[in-house]
Scaffold this active site. Structure first.
Site, PDB file in Angstrom:
ATOM      1  N   ARG A 175       0.846  -1.308  -0.035  1.00 43.52           N
ATOM      2  CA  ARG A 175       0.181   0.206  -0.194  1.00 43.52           C
ATOM      3  C   ARG A 175       0.778   0.744  -0.291  1.00 43.52           C
ATOM      4  NH1 ARG A 175      -3.090  -2.840   4.941  1.00 43.52           N
ATOM      5  NH2 ARG A 175      -4.565  -3.908   3.882  1.00 43.52           N
ATOM      6  N   ARG A 268     -10.436   3.375   5.417  1.00 46.62           N
ATOM      7  CA  ARG A 268      -8.947   3.452   5.653  1.00 46.62           C
ATOM      8  C   ARG A 268      -8.807   2.882   3.637  1.00 46.62           C
ATOM      9  NH1 ARG A 268      -6.841  -2.690   7.030  1.00 46.62           N
ATOM     10  NH2 ARG A 268      -7.075  -3.132   5.132  1.00 46.62           N
ATOM     11  N   ARG A 279     -12.604  -8.899   0.874  1.00 45.98           N
ATOM     12  CA  ARG A 279     -12.739  -8.953   2.213  1.00 45.98           C
ATOM     13  C   ARG A 279     -14.720  -9.431   3.444  1.00 45.98           C
ATOM     14  NH1 ARG A 279      -7.109  -6.945   3.304  1.00 45.98           N
ATOM     15  NH2 ARG A 279      -6.036  -7.017   1.705  1.00 45.98           N
TER      16      ARG A 279
HETATM   17  P1  ADP Z   1      -7.215  -4.644  10.561  1.00 47.96           P
HETATM   18  O1  ADP Z   1      -5.302  -4.019  10.817  1.00 47.96           O
HETATM   19  O2  ADP Z   1      -7.520  -5.731  11.113  1.00 47.96           O
HETATM   20  O3  ADP Z   1      -7.118  -4.277   9.034  1.00 47.96           O
HETATM   21  P2  ADP Z   1      -6.866  -1.693  10.917  1.00 47.96           P
HETATM   22  O4  ADP Z   1      -6.096  -1.522  11.813  1.00 47.96           O
HETATM   23  O5  ADP Z   1      -5.750  -1.127   9.816  1.00 47.96           O
HETATM   24  O6  ADP Z   1      -7.195  -2.975  10.469  1.00 47.96           O
HETATM   25  O7  ADP Z   1      -7.730  -1.156  11.022  1.00 47.96           O
HETATM   26  C1  ADP Z   1      -8.855  -0.702  10.013  1.00 47.96           C
HETATM   27  C2  ADP Z   1      -9.378   0.921   9.688  1.00 47.96           C
HETATM   28  O8  ADP Z   1     -10.420   0.770  11.459  1.00 47.96           O
HETATM   29  C3  ADP Z   1      -8.677   1.747  10.372  1.00 47.96           C
HETATM   30  O9  ADP Z   1      -8.462   3.300   9.379  1.00 47.96           O
HETATM   31  C4  ADP Z   1      -8.294   2.063  11.661  1.00 47.96           C
HETATM   32  O10 ADP Z   1      -7.872   3.992  11.970  1.00 47.96           O
HETATM   33  C5  ADP Z   1     -10.202   2.346  12.124  1.00 47.96           C
HETATM   34  N1  ADP Z   1     -10.109   1.261  13.319  1.00 47.96           N
HETATM   35  C6  ADP Z   1      -9.546   1.039  14.258  1.00 47.96           C
HETATM   36  N2  ADP Z   1      -9.723   0.298  15.819  1.00 47.96           N
HETATM   37  C7  ADP Z   1     -11.425   1.209  15.697  1.00 47.96           C
HETATM   38  C8  ADP Z   1     -12.114   1.226  16.392  1.00 47.96           C
HETATM   39  N3  ADP Z   1     -12.645   1.305  17.458  1.00 47.96           N
HETATM   40  N4  ADP Z   1     -13.697   2.351  15.936  1.00 47.96           N
HETATM   41  C9  ADP Z   1     -13.489   3.244  14.520  1.00 47.96           C
HETATM   42  N5  ADP Z   1     -12.387   2.640  13.057  1.00 47.96           N
HETATM   43  C10 ADP Z   1     -11.302   1.579  14.014  1.00 47.96           C
HETATM   44  P1  5GP Z   2      -3.761  -6.926   5.145  1.00 46.87           P
HETATM   45  O1  5GP Z   2      -3.581  -7.216   3.465  1.00 46.87           O
HETATM   46  O2  5GP Z   2      -4.473  -6.492   5.197  1.00 46.87           O
HETATM   47  O3  5GP Z   2      -1.864  -7.008   5.494  1.00 46.87           O
HETATM   48  O4  5GP Z   2      -3.536  -9.028   5.465  1.00 46.87           O
HETATM   49  C1  5GP Z   2      -4.807  -9.517   5.317  1.00 46.87           C
HETATM   50  C2  5GP Z   2      -4.774 -10.321   6.325  1.00 46.87           C
HETATM   51  O5  5GP Z   2      -3.597 -11.567   5.856  1.00 46.87           O
HETATM   52  C3  5GP Z   2      -4.771 -10.317   7.594  1.00 46.87           C
HETATM   53  O6  5GP Z   2      -5.953 -10.698   8.372  1.00 46.87           O
HETATM   54  C4  5GP Z   2      -3.179 -10.418   8.144  1.00 46.87           C
HETATM   55  O7  5GP Z   2      -3.884 -11.195  10.117  1.00 46.87           O
HETATM   56  C5  5GP Z   2      -3.316 -11.893   7.311  1.00 46.87           C
HETATM   57  N1  5GP Z   2      -1.834 -12.045   7.338  1.00 46.87           N
HETATM   58  C6  5GP Z   2      -0.998 -10.966   7.603  1.00 46.87           C
HETATM   59  N2  5GP Z   2       0.436 -11.489   7.465  1.00 46.87           N
HETATM   60  C7  5GP Z   2       0.565 -12.994   7.696  1.00 46.87           C
HETATM   61  C8  5GP Z   2       1.108 -14.236   7.832  1.00 46.87           C
HETATM   62  O8  5GP Z   2       2.210 -14.007   7.557  1.00 46.87           O
HETATM   63  N3  5GP Z   2       0.495 -15.650   7.514  1.00 46.87           N
HETATM   64  C9  5GP Z   2      -1.111 -15.920   8.229  1.00 46.87           C
HETATM   65  N4  5GP Z   2      -1.779 -16.693   8.035  1.00 46.87           N
HETATM   66  N5  5GP Z   2      -1.950 -14.014   7.252  1.00 46.87           N
HETATM   67  C10 5GP Z   2      -0.987 -13.322   7.476  1.00 46.87           C
END
Ligand code: ADP
Ligand code: 5GP
Length: 402
Positions: A175, A268, A279
């Site tokens: 990203r 996001r 997703r």
């Molecule tokens: P993940 O790592 O699980 O994919 P992120 O940490 O990137 O998710 O969070 C996704 C989006 O949701 C981000 O823009 C983040 O700022 C927002 N976010 C995370 N927790 C909360 C919450 N409790 N309430 C509202 N927005 C949240």
């Molecule tokens: P993102 O593309 O949003 O970074 O991650 C997508 C998903 O892949 C998330 O559910 C994250 O937890 C999972 N993921 C990230 N790294 C790993 C990894 O090393 N192993 C597995 N099994 N899942 C992962």
């Protein structure tokens, strides 16, 4: 006087008069394990990238070159070898001043037996010895957009010296703000598939159409730095880790509702509409598995972010309710070129000569191998190291090296 028991010293005299346990010829050692002899080293060749291993089968009189797995020690100016539990040979590198002087060549451990079946060849596996224990890694799973990354970032920001992130490999494109080696190791699929085949991954899974995986090195590097490892992986990955030898805490993060999850994913703004849809479709199954699979020790609802973060800290004992037991990174052991090695029960005794202090000074290092943990294809942890300083006028002091 330090904390190690004095009985070592009396036993040592007996054992040393019985002679050393290892045989050593030049740069190579040979160690008998049942009816096989493992010849390790002997690579006088400077261009060799690692210590060689050959097996002599006494029953057939044949030499076998095994498949060698794991991270191998570099060629060195000689080593000592000592058999432990009939399934691994401890290698003590001579003249080593780094934290890389203790290695284990596994010859008949569970891992080696499994790999022999898989590969259909003779197998040995290297594992680097590390002092002390690492704290249990923390596996965090949950559907995409639930807030895993946000919570992990908060934890790492508040406790920078305590936690380290396991940087996964992925075949998805970075990203905008993502940096290679920091957020992920962005990798070609063919390269990642080859590394998986070579046993470099603790777990891997196909997630939302891309390959993701945790390399053994990613987890070990965090533990080596003295920090507690956090893994952000999907439920399939968590299941693989649960089945592995890694003893971890498993936490699942749930959204308050699918509607909230969708809003967060869209807000996001990192995925295309098609990816968001994919997703979200996967999220329902993930939440179902997260709640019912029995993999997870804790389920946290991320409704209000601050509340969820406080709950996360609470279960990790970071809210002041429990001692945090933060360990610092263990220091290396300095081993001079001249040393001799012997074994008494679970203690390996390394007799070091210190030339600059003359014959009057000898230093004894005791490696306690009674609580070894882990092993190939990762590190072998749980080595406890004591130093006994002795001079010609007798025993001078015993202390544990921390
Ligand atoms: P993940 O790592 O699980 O994919 P992120 O940490 O990137 O998710 O969070 C996704 C989006 O949701 C981000 O823009 C983040 O700022 C927002 N976010 C995370 N927790 C909360 C919450 N409790 N309430 C509202 N927005 C949240
Ligand atoms: P993102 O593309 O949003 O970074 O991650 C997508 C998903 O892949 C998330 O559910 C994250 O937890 C999972 N993921 C990230 N790294 C790993 C990894 O090393 N192993 C597995 N099994 N899942 C992962």
């Amino acid at each position: 006087m330090g904390e190690a028991p004095v009985f070592f010293v009396d036993n040592l005299q007996d054992e040393l008069s019985n002679g050393f346990v290892l045989k050593s010829k030049g740069l190579e050692t040979s160690t008998d394990v049942g009816d096989r002899t493992f010849v390790i080293g002997g690579a006088n060749n400077d261009s060799a990238s690692s210590i060689g291993v050959q097996i002599y089968e006494k029953s057939t009189g044949k030499w076998v070159i095994p498949t060698v797995l794991g991270t191998k020690p570099k060629p060195c100016k000689g080593h000592s070898a000592i058999l432990l539990n009939e399934d691994r040979i401890m290698i003590i590198i001579r003249g080593s001043t780094q934290d890389d002087c203790i290695w284990f060549l596994e010859v008949d451990t569970k891992y080696v037996k499994e790999q022999k079946k898989v590969l259909g060849t003779e197998v040995v596996a290297w594992s680097k010895g590390v002092r002390g224990d690492a704290e249990k890694p923390i596996v965090i799973s949950g559907p995409s957009g639930v807030g895993k990354g946000t919570l992990i970032n908060m934890l790492m920001k508040e406790f920078p010296s305590m936690f380290g992130f396991s940087v996964s490999h992925t075949t998805r494109a970075p990203r905008n703000m993502e940096k290679n080696g920091v957020h992920y190791h962005f990798t070609e699929r063919s390269v990642m598939e080859k590394d998986i085949k070579d046993g470099k991954f603790l777990e891997f899974a196909s997630v939302h159409g891309n390959l993701y995986g945790t390399s053994l090195e990613a987890v070990e590097a965090v533990a080596d730095s003295g920090k507690r490892c956090i893994l952000d992986i999907d439920v399939q990955g968590a299941r693989s880790v649960k089945a592995s030898s890694l003893d971890a805490i498993f936490i699942f993060i749930c959204p308050p509702s699918m509607k909230d999850l969708e809003e967060r994913l869209r807000a996001r703004g990192t995925e295309t509409e098609e990816q968001v849809q994919k997703r979200l479709r996967n999220a329902e199954a993930e939440i179902e598995q997260g709640k019912s699979s029995g993999i997870f020790d804790h389920i946290l609802y991320n409704d209000n972010l601050e509340e969820c973060y406080e709950n996360l800290k609470k279960l990790l004992g970071l809210d002041g309710s429990a001692p945090t037991n933060h360990k610092s990174s263990p220091k290396g052991i300095d081993l001079p070129l001249n040393h001799s090695v012997s074994k008494i029960d679970n203690k390996i005794l390394i007799n070091c000569e210190t030339p600059e202090l003359g014959n009057a000074s000898k230093n004894l290092i005791v490696l306690d191998v009674s609580s070894l943990k882990g092993g190939a294809p990762g590190r072998t942890r749980g080595l406890n190291v004591y130093a006994i300083d002795s001079f010609s006028d007798g025993l001078n002091g015993i202390h544990k090296l921390s």
